[in-house]
Design a protein around this motif. Structure first.
Motif, mmCIF file in Angstrom:
data_model
loop_
_atom_site.group_PDB
_atom_site.id
_atom_site.type_symbol
_atom_site.label_atom_id
_atom_site.label_comp_id
_atom_site.label_asym_id
_atom_site.label_seq_id
_atom_site.Cartn_x
_atom_site.Cartn_y
_atom_site.Cartn_z
ATOM 1 N N UNK A 181 62.738 -51.445 0.466
ATOM 2 C CA UNK A 181 61.469 -51.236 1.165
ATOM 3 C C UNK A 181 61.277 -52.357 2.173
ATOM 4 N N UNK A 182 61.803 -52.148 3.347
ATOM 5 C CA UNK A 182 61.772 -53.173 4.387
ATOM 6 C C UNK A 182 61.210 -52.581 5.663
ATOM 7 N N UNK A 183 60.614 -53.450 6.456
ATOM 8 C CA UNK A 183 60.018 -53.019 7.718
ATOM 9 C C UNK A 183 61.114 -52.817 8.747
ATOM 10 N N UNK A 184 61.817 -51.684 8.626
ATOM 11 C CA UNK A 184 62.940 -51.430 9.525
ATOM 12 C C UNK A 184 63.218 -49.937 9.597
ATOM 13 N N UNK A 185 63.766 -49.519 10.732
ATOM 14 C CA UNK A 185 64.245 -48.152 10.860
ATOM 15 C C UNK A 185 65.606 -47.986 10.193
ATOM 16 N N UNK A 186 66.350 -49.099 10.124
ATOM 17 C CA UNK A 186 67.643 -49.088 9.449
ATOM 18 C C UNK A 186 67.843 -50.426 8.755
ATOM 19 N N UNK A 187 68.233 -50.372 7.489
ATOM 20 C CA UNK A 187 68.575 -51.563 6.716
ATOM 21 C C UNK A 187 70.072 -51.530 6.449
ATOM 22 N N UNK A 188 70.755 -52.617 6.822
ATOM 23 C CA UNK A 188 72.198 -52.733 6.625
ATOM 24 C C UNK A 188 72.450 -53.785 5.547
ATOM 25 N N UNK A 189 73.023 -53.364 4.437
ATOM 26 C CA UNK A 189 73.364 -54.295 3.368
ATOM 27 C C UNK A 189 74.711 -54.935 3.648
ATOM 28 N N UNK A 224 70.013 -52.028 -5.448
ATOM 29 C CA UNK A 224 68.859 -51.137 -5.356
ATOM 30 C C UNK A 224 69.280 -49.681 -5.191
ATOM 31 N N UNK A 225 70.412 -49.472 -4.531
ATOM 32 C CA UNK A 225 70.907 -48.114 -4.347
ATOM 33 C C UNK A 225 71.585 -47.573 -5.609
ATOM 34 N N UNK A 243 75.518 -44.613 2.185
ATOM 35 C CA UNK A 243 74.375 -44.484 3.083
ATOM 36 C C UNK A 243 73.326 -43.505 2.580
ATOM 37 N N UNK A 244 72.078 -43.774 3.001
ATOM 38 C CA UNK A 244 70.987 -42.804 2.954
ATOM 39 C C UNK A 244 70.528 -42.585 4.392
ATOM 40 N N UNK A 245 69.378 -41.980 4.572
ATOM 41 C CA UNK A 245 68.893 -41.767 5.938
ATOM 42 C C UNK A 245 68.608 -43.069 6.671
ATOM 43 N N UNK A 246 68.252 -44.132 5.934
ATOM 44 C CA UNK A 246 67.799 -45.364 6.596
ATOM 45 C C UNK A 246 68.436 -46.628 6.035
ATOM 46 N N UNK A 247 69.464 -46.482 5.209
ATOM 47 C CA UNK A 247 70.134 -47.632 4.601
ATOM 48 C C UNK A 247 71.633 -47.381 4.604
ATOM 49 N N UNK A 248 72.409 -48.437 4.838
ATOM 50 C CA UNK A 248 73.854 -48.337 4.673
ATOM 51 C C UNK A 248 74.417 -49.674 4.231
ATOM 52 N N UNK A 259 75.776 -41.423 14.033
ATOM 53 C CA UNK A 259 75.038 -41.798 12.852
ATOM 54 C C UNK A 259 75.857 -42.315 11.681
ATOM 55 N N UNK A 260 75.137 -42.491 10.569
ATOM 56 C CA UNK A 260 75.703 -43.147 9.396
ATOM 57 C C UNK A 260 76.777 -42.318 8.712
ATOM 58 N N UNK A 261 76.659 -41.005 8.733
ATOM 59 C CA UNK A 261 77.672 -40.177 8.087
ATOM 60 C C UNK A 261 79.014 -40.303 8.800
ATOM 61 N N UNK A 262 78.973 -40.413 10.123
ATOM 62 C CA UNK A 262 80.209 -40.621 10.878
ATOM 63 C C UNK A 262 80.811 -41.984 10.534
#
Length: 416
Positions: A142-150, A161-162, A284-289, A325-328
């Motif tokens: 839960x971060x203030x971001x459109x995308x979070x990269x671990x 968390x994932x 990946x999810x919609x907003x995390x990878x 995107x992330x799936x690619x």
């Protein structure tokens, strides 16, 4: 493919971790036109910790495309060759490396901390001094971001968390004793040596050019069966008395280098557990990878940890910049790195040490009698193909860079 709009490239991207992976990701995203990128790092002060690391040609190419070639050349050693020896000093196999092997880009042996700080300096120059926030851990999704990269390593909070049920890193049954020693150059001064029997083995290579006094900083790492008992997993940079190591190598011989003397002269030695994790079903999810050791922690065989992290960073930026995107990104990177993780559990190209010992435990008269040249060549080529750096294929492929005008139509997919 859908070309990203200016609005999409201004979306906020948060990177967890200011290691090699996270810093490479920030530089790659910036080069691809993303303007709102920030790294959150848990520690309050970054220090150039660690020992040696190798960056293979397919990752060096990506760093050169980021404009870091001159900086790399100043702080690293362009590896020229690799030789495998038995513990008795008998030569099993030699091969050229980097430019000597016909690659269009060098291979660099370098101090991990110096590489990290070179990348850090470039991030602050290009993205601004506020792009790296120290003492600011990412602890959940839960971060203030459109995308979070671990990009926060083998004990990644983002990965946890994932996948909260995953548990501890998997222990491989071995410890790594790692240190550095200032000594006179050996062989070409740009050479790498691996010696051992597969159960216990050592890798040695220089990680800085010679100084005015004629010595250079030489990195060495010994893999040794761990003692009985509970070995900490993912616990790095623990010091160990060099006197505890010397009995294990006092009978090792190498015609090119006095291995016991090199280890005895080390200023400080660290012990690391040999750990990794099983490959994940997705990153990946919609907003995390995930990327780097957070996505695919692997045994340090074949010089692939840092290399694969850098290529992750470049592939991720390309995927986002081209609108794929992330799936690619995951489709390009996860299958390959999964194969490397599993191959490294079987010693990768270093399996040649174990095979030589099993077939001639007391040494050999002629290596051809126990392991013909064609077999040794096949072992070396097979691992390069698996890890994405077979010379001819790599030289003929494109990098993960966009075209100079920022377009994507002419950009190909890297074989790595």
């Amino acid at each position: 493919m859908t070309k990203p709009t200016r609005e999409s490239r201004s979306k906020r991207i948060v990177i967890a971790g200011a290691g090699i992976a996270g810093l490479s990701a920030a530089l790659s995203l910036h080069a691809a036109g993303f303007t709102n990128v920030v790294i959150h790092e848990a520690v309050k002060e970054l220090r150039p910790l660690g020992v040696g690391i190798n960056i293979l040609p397919h990752a060096v190419r990506e760093l050169i495309d980021l404009g870091l070639g001159d900086r790399l050349a100043k702080i690293g050693v362009a590896t020229a060759d690799l030789t495998f020896f038995t513990p008795y000093g008998q030569r099993i196999w030699s091969e050229p490396r980097g430019l000597n092997a016909g690659y269009r880009w060098p291979q660099y042996s370098i101090h991990r901390g110096r590489l990290q700080f070179m990348l850090l300096e470039a991030v602050r120059e290009r993205l601004g001094p506020e792009a790296v926030m120290l003492g600011s851990p990412v602890t959940d999704l839960h971060h203030d971001a459109d995308l979070l990269i671990g990009a926060d390593g083998i004990r990644s909070s983002v990965r946890q968390a994932m996948f909260p049920e995953e548990g501890e890193p998997l222990f491989g049954g071995y410890e790594l004793w790692r240190g550095t020693t200032y000594a006179k150059p050996f062989m070409t001064g740009k050479s790498m040596i691996m010696a051992g029997d597969g159960r216990q083995k050592i890798v040695i290579y220089p990680i800085a050019p010679p100084g005015a006094n004629g010595t250079q900083l030489i990195n060495w790492a010994i893999q040794h069966p761990a003692p009985d008992g509970d070995t900490p997993r993912g616990d790095w940079n623990q010091p160990i008395d060099v006197e505890k190591i010397l009995p294990h190598v006092q009978d090792w011989h190498c015609p090119e280098l006095d291995i016991p003397a090199l280890i005895a002269a080390a200023d400080q030695v660290f012990v690391y557990p040999l750990v990794d994790r099983d490959p994940l079903p997705h990153w990946s999810t919609d907003s995390v990878t995930l990327m780097g050791d957070a996505a695919h922690p692997m045994h340090p065989t074949g010089s692939n940890g840092g290399t694969q992290a850098i290529i992750d960073a470049r592939a991720l930026a390309y995927a986002l910049a081209t609108g794929q995107g992330l799936l690619f990104y995951e489709g390009q990177r996860r299958p390959l790195t999964n194969k490397v993780v599993l191959a490294n559990r079987k010693d990768g190209a270093e399996v040649i040490l174990r095979l030589a010992h099993e077939r001639a435990p007391h040494g050999f008269t002629d290596i051809e009698e126990i392991m013909p040249l064609v077999e040794r060549e096949e072992i070396a080529v097979r691992y390069k193909q698996l890890a994405g750096f077979e010379p001819a294929t790599l030289n003929a492929s494109r990098s993960w860079s966009l075209e100079p005008d920022g377009s994507t139509e002419a950009s190909g997919i890297s074989s790595s």
